[in-house]
Design a protein around this motif. Structure first.
Motif, mmCIF file in Angstrom:
data_model
loop_
_atom_site.group_PDB
_atom_site.id
_atom_site.type_symbol
_atom_site.label_atom_id
_atom_site.label_comp_id
_atom_site.label_asym_id
_atom_site.label_seq_id
_atom_site.Cartn_x
_atom_site.Cartn_y
_atom_site.Cartn_z
ATOM 1 N N GLN A 15 5.820 92.167 35.130
ATOM 2 C CA GLN A 15 4.722 93.412 34.401
ATOM 3 C C GLN A 15 3.094 91.705 33.385
ATOM 4 O O GLN A 15 1.756 92.381 33.465
ATOM 5 C CB GLN A 15 4.868 92.996 33.221
ATOM 6 N N ASN A 37 -0.969 92.648 34.059
ATOM 7 C CA ASN A 37 -1.624 92.945 33.021
ATOM 8 C C ASN A 37 -2.669 91.837 32.424
ATOM 9 O O ASN A 37 -3.889 91.896 32.421
ATOM 10 C CB ASN A 37 -0.188 92.310 31.578
ATOM 11 N N VAL A 74 -11.633 104.987 31.974
ATOM 12 C CA VAL A 74 -12.285 104.515 30.856
ATOM 13 C C VAL A 74 -13.293 103.459 31.324
ATOM 14 O O VAL A 74 -14.938 103.622 30.923
ATOM 15 C CB VAL A 74 -11.782 104.600 29.727
ATOM 16 N N ARG A 75 -12.847 102.150 31.806
ATOM 17 C CA ARG A 75 -13.330 101.662 32.593
ATOM 18 C C ARG A 75 -12.527 101.245 33.748
ATOM 19 O O ARG A 75 -11.506 100.794 34.029
ATOM 20 C CB ARG A 75 -13.057 100.090 31.399
ATOM 21 N N PRO A 109 -10.036 103.839 24.168
ATOM 22 C CA PRO A 109 -11.367 102.577 24.973
ATOM 23 C C PRO A 109 -12.787 103.700 24.177
ATOM 24 O O PRO A 109 -13.702 103.103 25.461
ATOM 25 C CB PRO A 109 -11.070 102.408 25.974
ATOM 26 N N GLU A 150 -11.452 98.133 23.529
ATOM 27 C CA GLU A 150 -11.479 97.701 24.607
ATOM 28 C C GLU A 150 -10.507 97.841 25.746
ATOM 29 O O GLU A 150 -10.577 98.081 27.102
ATOM 30 C CB GLU A 150 -11.314 96.112 24.793
ATOM 31 N N VAL A 209 -6.589 100.434 26.730
ATOM 32 C CA VAL A 209 -5.414 101.529 25.868
ATOM 33 C C VAL A 209 -4.519 100.667 25.450
ATOM 34 O O VAL A 209 -4.153 100.252 25.759
ATOM 35 C CB VAL A 209 -5.133 101.839 27.462
ATOM 36 N N SER A 267 0.357 102.780 23.790
ATOM 37 C CA SER A 267 1.582 102.484 24.193
ATOM 38 C C SER A 267 1.822 100.940 23.778
ATOM 39 O O SER A 267 1.099 100.221 23.836
ATOM 40 C CB SER A 267 2.093 102.208 25.672
ATOM 41 N N LEU A 268 3.190 99.877 22.682
ATOM 42 C CA LEU A 268 3.089 98.935 22.808
ATOM 43 C C LEU A 268 2.978 97.893 23.566
ATOM 44 O O LEU A 268 4.380 98.005 24.655
ATOM 45 C CB LEU A 268 4.312 98.622 21.104
ATOM 46 N N GLY A 269 2.951 96.809 23.281
ATOM 47 C CA GLY A 269 3.509 95.680 24.185
ATOM 48 C C GLY A 269 2.586 94.676 25.163
ATOM 49 O O GLY A 269 2.961 94.427 26.046
ATOM 50 N N HIS A 270 1.430 95.322 25.256
ATOM 51 C CA HIS A 270 0.095 94.903 26.162
ATOM 52 C C HIS A 270 -0.859 94.477 25.698
ATOM 53 O O HIS A 270 -1.584 93.844 26.785
ATOM 54 C CB HIS A 270 -0.395 96.233 26.876
ATOM 55 N N GLY A 298 -0.975 90.020 27.523
ATOM 56 C CA GLY A 298 -0.714 90.103 28.467
ATOM 57 C C GLY A 298 -2.158 90.427 28.950
ATOM 58 O O GLY A 298 -2.986 89.076 29.621
ATOM 59 N N VAL A 299 -2.681 91.816 29.148
ATOM 60 C CA VAL A 299 -4.173 91.607 29.202
ATOM 61 C C VAL A 299 -4.902 90.546 28.686
ATOM 62 O O VAL A 299 -5.759 90.353 29.462
ATOM 63 C CB VAL A 299 -4.488 93.169 29.060
ATOM 64 N N GLY A 313 9.289 92.773 25.897
ATOM 65 C CA GLY A 313 9.175 91.486 26.229
ATOM 66 C C GLY A 313 7.995 91.345 27.647
ATOM 67 O O GLY A 313 7.800 89.982 27.632
ATOM 68 N N ALA A 314 7.088 92.028 27.638
ATOM 69 C CA ALA A 314 5.908 91.519 28.368
ATOM 70 C C ALA A 314 5.159 90.477 27.419
ATOM 71 O O ALA A 314 4.001 90.599 27.971
ATOM 72 C CB ALA A 314 5.193 93.274 29.232
ATOM 73 N N GLU A 332 5.964 87.646 28.286
ATOM 74 C CA GLU A 332 5.224 87.195 29.493
ATOM 75 C C GLU A 332 3.837 86.672 29.244
ATOM 76 O O GLU A 332 3.464 85.258 30.252
ATOM 77 C CB GLU A 332 5.389 87.854 30.198
ATOM 78 N N GLY A 333 3.089 86.997 28.540
ATOM 79 C CA GLY A 333 2.155 86.402 28.148
ATOM 80 C C GLY A 333 1.954 85.721 27.314
ATOM 81 O O GLY A 333 1.118 85.444 28.095
#
Lengths: 310, 272
Positions: free
Chosen positions: A53, A57, A96-97, B106, B112, B114, B117-120, B123-124, B153-154, B157-158
């Motif tokens: 994951q 990411n 979108v990007r 976005p 910036e 999407v 959905s939660l939890g991203h 990490g991004v 959990g992700a 990880e981030g």
């Protein structure tokens, strides 16, 4: 024989000397060629740990900053452990990007034969096909893997590349892959056609060879699974006999079989069809790939028999 | 940059506009959008973030990643006010062809990534921070995350990745309203001690009153201080549904709506 992963990574490593736009992320998976890459480009190689994951990411974030990013992991995990990240951060975001991220999925199908069903990857084609905008490649040769590496450096897209885990041949007789066409005829014939992808192209050729005194079997290698030139494909398979699809994936679940059906339907081409692949159950029995194929009726002998009764 | 009085007044304006948006589109999540109003005001009117409304993806901007998408409707009036898009959009959320949805995406200039959905977000954002460092950019990456989405959990990880990579250009603001959808977090899965968890992964942690602009601003500014060695988390303690009597203190306020008549009354009273 060399492996697809080493050919791909080696070609990438060579090109990284000329560009500072590449990042290579690994979910703690190695390769001999990767040892060279991380020695020569330590600042552009990152082991994110056993964390797919995080791998996707991080790749997304880097791609948003303009980097051409590779996310390398074991097939069932880099496709399914992080399917949510692939959907939201690659497929949805890319609308979108635009993102340039290549998932390098090592160990397609039954490559990890004796490791058992946790490591078999029989669902990835079907799952990735449901994500709009993700390009899906399933090379059968080292030559195709090398050409794919060049494509990832020359074009931009989120992509899923299914790499076989075992050594494989440089070529199976086809020319340079045309990724806009999506397939090539690797054995000409006047009778029925076997359409296969990845490792199973070799099995298809072996089955055709077994039948050569009785029937002239054409073999088509479909190396791209999100886009097919329907006109060219239907032209190629319409010359006599039925059509059998062959994949090292669950059959009847939206993989190569559905992809081919869709193309035939788009052009209104009616052929006698048969779909072969792994039956829709997990394979817990032990044995190498050849044994598993035989046990599941997708070895060359079984395919030859199925083709001759089309 | 605004002075303290102007900032307070802007925060009250954002509170009112957010409620008005909710009156027009009841599918928006009002309680969690009110808990982060002052955080957003501090970032955008307090001189913390570099941005250009006419060129939302300007290379020199600071990146602001909203991870708690549903709970960021209070960002809409701010973006409109600053000129990221036509303020007329605030009058038609959720209508066919309109820019603003119940959950942002976005396509909206200023967002910036999407985020529905939660939890991203962490990490991004860590990948963006790494990329900016590789480009030797002076821009920072800020993330607005909810405490409830830290169950994913992700996110950790981030957190682990950013700590190990010493992404000192990354700052996560946790809108710590201490509630998720069905209950208080302490009853669901207790997240405390939250700051210590981040610190254990190699982060610096600050804890502030997330409704106190005077406390928020120096904490946010410290994220951009040169010479920092670690990513920073600011745990902003907030109240879900702040300022709305029927929401504050309600375990289920995440899914409560405030009817248009009640919004009108609240806005009228607050404007006095």
């Amino acid at each position: 024989m060399n492996t697809m992963r080493d050919v791909f990574i080696s070609a990438l490593c060579d090109r990284m000397a000329d560009t500072d736009s590449v990042f290579f992320l690994s979910a703690d998976l190695g390769a001999p060629a990767l040892d060279r890459l991380r020695q020569q480009h330590p600042e552009r190689f990152i082991n994110v740990g056993i964390a797919e994951q995080s791998c996707i990411n991080t790749a997304t974030g880097l791609a948003l900053e303009g980097f051409n990013t590779y996310a390398y992991g074991i097939a069932p995990f880099i496709s399914m452990r992080c399917l949510e990240q692939c959907r939201v951060n690659l497929a949805l975001t890319n609308v979108v990007r635009p993102l340039n991220v290549t998932m390098l999925s090592l160990g397609s199908g039954l490559s990890y034969d004796i490791s058992g069903p946790s490591h078999h990857c029989l669902e990835d084609i079907s799952l990735m096909r449901t994500l709009p905008g993700i390009e899906i490649y399933s090379p059968s040769t080292l030559g195709q893997a090398r050409a794919l590496c060049a494509r990832t450096l020359e074009t931009s897209a989120p992509r899923y590349i299914r790499l076989d885990g075992k050594p494989c041949p440089e070529t199976l007789g086809g020319g340079a892959p045309d990724f806009d066409k999506g397939f090539e005829v690797v054995r000409e014939g006047t009778g029925p056609t076997i359409v296969a992808t990845g490792y199973m192209v070799r099995t298809a050729l072996a089955a055709a060879e077994l039948l050569k005194n009785d029937v002239s079997v054409r073999v088509v290698d479909v190396f791209r699974l999100d886009h097919l030139d329907d006109d060219a494909f239907c032209d190629a398979v319409s010359g006599g006999g039925g059509l059998l699809t062959l994949e090292e994936a669950f059959v009847g679940c939206g993989g190569l079989d559905a992809f081919v059906n869709q193309s035939l339907a788009a052009k209104g081409l009616r052929l006698t069809l048969r779909h072969m692949g792994m039956p829709r159950s997990y394979e817990y029995s032990n044995g190498d790939r050849h044994h598993l194929h035989k046990a599941n009726g997708i070895d060359a002998d079984s395919i030859a028999q199925a083709v001759s009764s089309l | 940059m605004m002075n303290a009085t102007e900032l307070e007044s802007k925060a009250r304006w954002v509170w009112r506009e957010t409620l008005k948006l909710h009156a027009l589109c009841q599918e928006t999540r009002i309680a969690s959008s009110l808990s982060c109003a002052e955080i957003l005001v501090a970032l955008y009117y307090g001189g913390v973030l570099r941005f250009d409304p006419k060129e939302p993806l300007w290379e020199g901007r600071d990146r602001f990643v909203i991870s708690k998408g549903h709970g960021s409707i209070s960002f809409y009036p701010i973006l409109a006010d600053l000129g990221f898009f036509d303020p007329a959009e605030l009058q038609r959320p959720g209508l066919p062809g309109a820019l603003l949805k119940a959950i942002p995406d976005p396509h909206i200039p200023g967002y910036e990534t999407v985020n529905g959905s939660l939890g991203h977000g962490i990490g991004v954002a860590a990948g963006m921070a790494l990329g900016l460092k590789a480009k030797k950019s002076g821009s920072a990456v800020f993330v607005l995350a909810g405490d409830g989405e830290l169950y994913e959990g992700a996110m950790w990880e981030g957190v682990m990745f950013a700590g190990h990579q010493r992404l000192s250009n990354l700052c996560v603001i946790v809108d710590n309203n201490r509630q998720c959808m069905l209950d208080y977090c302490r009853n669901v899965l207790d997240l405390s001690p939250l700051g210590a968890k981040f610190e254990a992964f190699g982060w610096e942690a600050l804890e502030v009153d997330g409704h106190d602009l005077g406390a928020l601003l120096p904490a946010l500014e410290s994220a951009k201080r040169l010479g920092r060695k670690k990513p920073l988390v600011i745990i902003a303690n907030t109240i879900k549904g702040r300022g709305v009597p029927n929401l504050e203190g309600q375990p289920l306020c995440h899914i409560f709506n405030v009817k248009a008549d009640d919004v009108a009354k609240l806005v009228r009273e607050e404007s006095r």
